[in-house]
Design a protein around this motif. Structure first.
Motif, PDB file in Angstrom:
ATOM      1  N   MET A  46       0.824  -1.206   0.000  1.00  0.00           N
ATOM      2  CA  MET A  46       0.000   0.000   0.000  1.00  0.00           C
ATOM      3  C   MET A  46       0.864   1.265   0.000  1.00  0.00           C
ATOM      4  SD  MET A  46      -3.302  -0.988   2.372  1.00  0.00           S
ATOM      5  CE  MET A  46      -2.431  -1.871   3.658  1.00  0.00           C
ATOM      6  N   ASP A  47       2.014   1.198   0.656  1.00  0.00           N
ATOM      7  CA  ASP A  47       2.952   2.328   0.621  1.00  0.00           C
ATOM      8  C   ASP A  47       3.391   2.617  -0.810  1.00  0.00           C
ATOM      9  OD1 ASP A  47       3.282   3.459   3.158  1.00  0.00           O
ATOM     10  OD2 ASP A  47       4.728   1.936   3.795  1.00  0.00           O
ATOM     11  N   GLU A  48       3.660   1.561  -1.575  1.00  0.00           N
ATOM     12  CA  GLU A  48       4.120   1.742  -2.955  1.00  0.00           C
ATOM     13  C   GLU A  48       2.996   2.255  -3.864  1.00  0.00           C
ATOM     14  OE1 GLU A  48       7.156   1.775  -3.871  1.00  0.00           O
ATOM     15  OE2 GLU A  48       7.957   0.999  -1.984  1.00  0.00           O
ATOM     16  N   ILE A  49       1.774   1.789  -3.626  1.00  0.00           N
ATOM     17  CA  ILE A  49       0.628   2.308  -4.378  1.00  0.00           C
ATOM     18  C   ILE A  49       0.486   3.806  -4.101  1.00  0.00           C
ATOM     19  CG2 ILE A  49      -1.895   2.261  -4.630  1.00  0.00           C
ATOM     20  CD1 ILE A  49      -1.747  -0.741  -3.864  1.00  0.00           C
ATOM     21  N   ALA A  50       0.544   4.155  -2.813  1.00  0.00           N
ATOM     22  CA  ALA A  50       0.405   5.554  -2.409  1.00  0.00           C
ATOM     23  C   ALA A  50       1.540   6.408  -2.977  1.00  0.00           C
ATOM     24  CB  ALA A  50       0.377   5.655  -0.885  1.00  0.00           C
ATOM     25  N   GLU A  51       2.745   5.861  -2.977  1.00  0.00           N
ATOM     26  CA  GLU A  51       3.893   6.613  -3.493  1.00  0.00           C
ATOM     27  C   GLU A  51       3.762   6.862  -4.990  1.00  0.00           C
ATOM     28  OE1 GLU A  51       7.731   8.514  -3.119  1.00  0.00           O
ATOM     29  OE2 GLU A  51       6.188   7.941  -1.669  1.00  0.00           O
ATOM     30  N   THR A  52       3.119   5.942  -5.702  1.00  0.00           N
ATOM     31  CA  THR A  52       2.886   6.136  -7.134  1.00  0.00           C
ATOM     32  C   THR A  52       1.860   7.241  -7.359  1.00  0.00           C
ATOM     33  OG1 THR A  52       3.356   3.782  -7.486  1.00  0.00           O
ATOM     34  CG2 THR A  52       2.318   4.962  -9.303  1.00  0.00           C
ATOM     35  N   ILE A  53       0.887   7.323  -6.462  1.00  0.00           N
ATOM     36  CA  ILE A  53      -0.141   8.366  -6.556  1.00  0.00           C
ATOM     37  C   ILE A  53       0.437   9.724  -6.172  1.00  0.00           C
ATOM     38  CG2 ILE A  53      -2.355   9.171  -5.603  1.00  0.00           C
ATOM     39  CD1 ILE A  53      -3.059   6.168  -5.178  1.00  0.00           C
ATOM     40  N   LEU A  54       1.187   9.763  -5.072  1.00  0.00           N
ATOM     41  CA  LEU A  54       1.827  11.007  -4.599  1.00  0.00           C
ATOM     42  C   LEU A  54       3.326  10.752  -4.426  1.00  0.00           C
ATOM     43  CD1 LEU A  54      -0.520  12.588  -1.873  1.00  0.00           C
ATOM     44  CD2 LEU A  54       0.047  13.508  -4.114  1.00  0.00           C
ATOM     45  N   PRO A  55       4.082  10.809  -5.525  1.00  0.00           N
ATOM     46  CA  PRO A  55       5.514  10.513  -5.439  1.00  0.00           C
ATOM     47  C   PRO A  55       6.319  11.660  -4.835  1.00  0.00           C
ATOM     48  CG  PRO A  55       4.944  11.148  -7.676  1.00  0.00           C
ATOM     49  CD  PRO A  55       3.650  11.102  -6.902  1.00  0.00           C
ATOM     50  N   ALA A  56       7.488  11.316  -4.356  1.00  0.00           N
ATOM     51  CA  ALA A  56       8.398  12.338  -3.838  1.00  0.00           C
ATOM     52  C   ALA A  56       8.893  13.204  -4.996  1.00  0.00           C
ATOM     53  CB  ALA A  56       9.571  11.676  -3.142  1.00  0.00           C
ATOM     54  N   THR A  57       8.895  14.509  -4.778  1.00  0.00           N
ATOM     55  CA  THR A  57       9.429  15.465  -5.764  1.00  0.00           C
ATOM     56  C   THR A  57      10.405  16.365  -5.013  1.00  0.00           C
ATOM     57  OG1 THR A  57       7.488  16.881  -5.382  1.00  0.00           O
ATOM     58  CG2 THR A  57       7.408  15.375  -7.268  1.00  0.00           C
ATOM     59  N   SER A  58      10.106  17.646  -4.952  1.00  0.00           N
ATOM     60  CA  SER A  58      10.915  18.537  -4.119  1.00  0.00           C
ATOM     61  C   SER A  58      10.538  18.362  -2.650  1.00  0.00           C
ATOM     62  CB  SER A  58      10.709  19.996  -4.542  1.00  0.00           C
ATOM     63  OG  SER A  58       9.341  20.352  -4.447  1.00  0.00           O
ATOM     64  N   THR A  59       9.428  17.703  -2.406  1.00  0.00           N
ATOM     65  CA  THR A  59       8.983  17.375  -1.052  1.00  0.00           C
ATOM     66  C   THR A  59       8.827  15.858  -0.952  1.00  0.00           C
ATOM     67  OG1 THR A  59       6.656  17.643  -1.688  1.00  0.00           O
ATOM     68  CG2 THR A  59       7.764  19.558  -0.735  1.00  0.00           C
ATOM     69  N   PRO A  60       8.810  15.298   0.265  1.00  0.00           N
ATOM     70  CA  PRO A  60       8.653  13.846   0.409  1.00  0.00           C
ATOM     71  C   PRO A  60       7.320  13.361  -0.165  1.00  0.00           C
ATOM     72  CG  PRO A  60       9.410  14.841   2.456  1.00  0.00           C
ATOM     73  CD  PRO A  60       9.019  15.967   1.552  1.00  0.00           C
ATOM     74  N   GLY A  61       7.274  12.084  -0.514  1.00  0.00           N
ATOM     75  CA  GLY A  61       6.056  11.492  -1.049  1.00  0.00           C
ATOM     76  C   GLY A  61       5.247  10.781   0.011  1.00  0.00           C
ATOM     77  N   ALA A  62       4.235  10.055  -0.437  1.00  0.00           N
ATOM     78  CA  ALA A  62       3.305   9.389   0.481  1.00  0.00           C
ATOM     79  C   ALA A  62       3.982   8.331   1.344  1.00  0.00           C
ATOM     80  CB  ALA A  62       2.162   8.773  -0.320  1.00  0.00           C
ATOM     81  N   LYS A  63       4.993   7.663   0.793  1.00  0.00           N
ATOM     82  CA  LYS A  63       5.664   6.611   1.563  1.00  0.00           C
ATOM     83  C   LYS A  63       6.358   7.186   2.788  1.00  0.00           C
ATOM     84  CE  LYS A  63       8.931   4.266  -0.531  1.00  0.00           C
ATOM     85  NZ  LYS A  63       9.605   3.233  -1.362  1.00  0.00           N
ATOM     86  N   ALA A  64       6.909   8.385   2.653  1.00  0.00           N
ATOM     87  CA  ALA A  64       7.577   9.026   3.786  1.00  0.00           C
ATOM     88  C   ALA A  64       6.595   9.346   4.901  1.00  0.00           C
ATOM     89  CB  ALA A  64       8.277  10.302   3.330  1.00  0.00           C
ATOM     90  N   ALA A  65       5.325   9.514   4.537  1.00  0.00           N
ATOM     91  CA  ALA A  65       4.284   9.811   5.522  1.00  0.00           C
ATOM     92  C   ALA A  65       3.652   8.534   6.082  1.00  0.00           C
ATOM     93  CB  ALA A  65       3.201  10.676   4.886  1.00  0.00           C
ATOM     94  N   LYS A  66       4.184   7.369   5.671  1.00  0.00           N
ATOM     95  CA  LYS A  66       3.677   6.066   6.143  1.00  0.00           C
ATOM     96  C   LYS A  66       2.182   5.915   5.880  1.00  0.00           C
ATOM     97  CE  LYS A  66       7.271   5.706   9.665  1.00  0.00           C
ATOM     98  NZ  LYS A  66       7.589   5.535  11.109  1.00  0.00           N
ATOM     99  N   VAL A  67       1.801   6.251   4.666  1.00  0.00           N
ATOM    100  CA  VAL A  67       0.388   6.213   4.293  1.00  0.00           C
ATOM    101  C   VAL A  67      -0.166   4.785   4.311  1.00  0.00           C
ATOM    102  CG1 VAL A  67      -1.212   6.588   2.365  1.00  0.00           C
ATOM    103  CG2 VAL A  67       0.370   8.379   3.035  1.00  0.00           C
ATOM    104  N   GLY A  68       0.677   3.795   4.026  1.00  0.00           N
ATOM    105  CA  GLY A  68       0.202   2.405   4.065  1.00  0.00           C
ATOM    106  C   GLY A  68      -0.359   2.037   5.425  1.00  0.00           C
ATOM    107  N   SER A  69       0.340   2.412   6.478  1.00  0.00           N
ATOM    108  CA  SER A  69      -0.140   2.138   7.841  1.00  0.00           C
ATOM    109  C   SER A  69      -1.397   2.939   8.146  1.00  0.00           C
ATOM    110  CB  SER A  69       0.951   2.472   8.867  1.00  0.00           C
ATOM    111  OG  SER A  69       2.055   1.610   8.712  1.00  0.00           O
ATOM    112  N   PHE A  70      -1.447   4.171   7.648  1.00  0.00           N
ATOM    113  CA  PHE A  70      -2.639   5.007   7.830  1.00  0.00           C
ATOM    114  C   PHE A  70      -3.860   4.343   7.190  1.00  0.00           C
ATOM    115  CE2 PHE A  70      -5.525   8.175   6.023  1.00  0.00           C
ATOM    116  CZ  PHE A  70      -5.884   8.904   7.148  1.00  0.00           C
TER     117      PHE A  70
END
Length: 204
Positions: A46-70
């Motif tokens: 789920m972290d990887e799915i989320a990271e694909t939706i909101l990838p890291a750019t100049s700011t961290p992406g969804a994986k850095a926010a631990k969206v999978g656990s959320f």
């Protein structure tokens, strides 16, 4: 960002009501949903799915926010049983689509392939959501005349739920609030005419 603000923001952005939004705003556990078990592999998926939706750019992406656990918390505490089932089955369906298209699981394909796959599924989800909206809000004359007719709620498309949870999880996280938004820990006076230029971050 407060709960109510976050739900309103995601609903406007997605063009529909946030699944489980009422329970999230009120802090109440869903009465019908059962606690689901989640493996570390599923959370990483789920972290990887989320990271694909909101990838890291100049700011961290969804994986850095631990969206999978959320996502696991939201599905367990705020989703009705039918929505829980649709979400969990969706994880398998996404892998099936990946295998059919690339002969590999989602976790094994490249970031470019993941993006291409999710764009195609997003289109499918939008078409599906239109059908669900029509079904959940309209009844024909024959159905209304049938005293035994009971309207059944249809669950949203699994990818719609994944997108909603990705955005909600990211923008309500410390990473999202402090690095993707303009964070003010102690808000000052209300300014109804604050200067804005295109590209400015929203406030957290």
């Amino acid at each position: 960002m407060e709960r109510r603000e976050a739900v309103k923001y995601i609903s406007l952005l997605m063009g529909g009501a946030l699944v489980g939004g009422n329970a999230f705003m009120l802090g109440c556990k869903s009465e019908t949903g059962k606690t689901q078990d989640w493996s570390p592999e599923q959370i990483a998926y789920m972290d990887e799915i989320a990271e694909t939706i909101l990838p890291a750019t100049s700011t961290p992406g969804a994986k850095a926010a631990k969206v999978g656990s959320f996502m696991t918390v939201m599905v367990n505490d705020c989703y009705e049983e039918g929505d829980q089932k649709a979400f969990k089955e969706g994880l398998d369906k996404l892998n099936d689509v990946s295998k059919k298209k690339y002969d590999k699981t989602f976790m094994s394909i490249t970031p470019e392939q993941r993006k291409e796959l999710l764009i195609a599924i997003d289109k499918e989800a939008k078409d599906f959501q239109k059908e669900v909206g029509d079904f959940n809000t309209k009844e024909n004359d024959k159905q209304k005349a049938d005293a035994k007719y009971v309207k059944q709620k249809k669950s949203p498309h699994y990818f719609t739920m994944m997108k909603q949870l990705t955005m909600l999880g990211f923008f309500t996280s410390e990473v999202g609030a402090k690095q993707a938004l303009r964070y003010v820990p102690v808000p000052g006076r209300y300014d109804g005419c604050a200067p804005y230029k295109k590209g400015d971050k929203a406030w957290a």
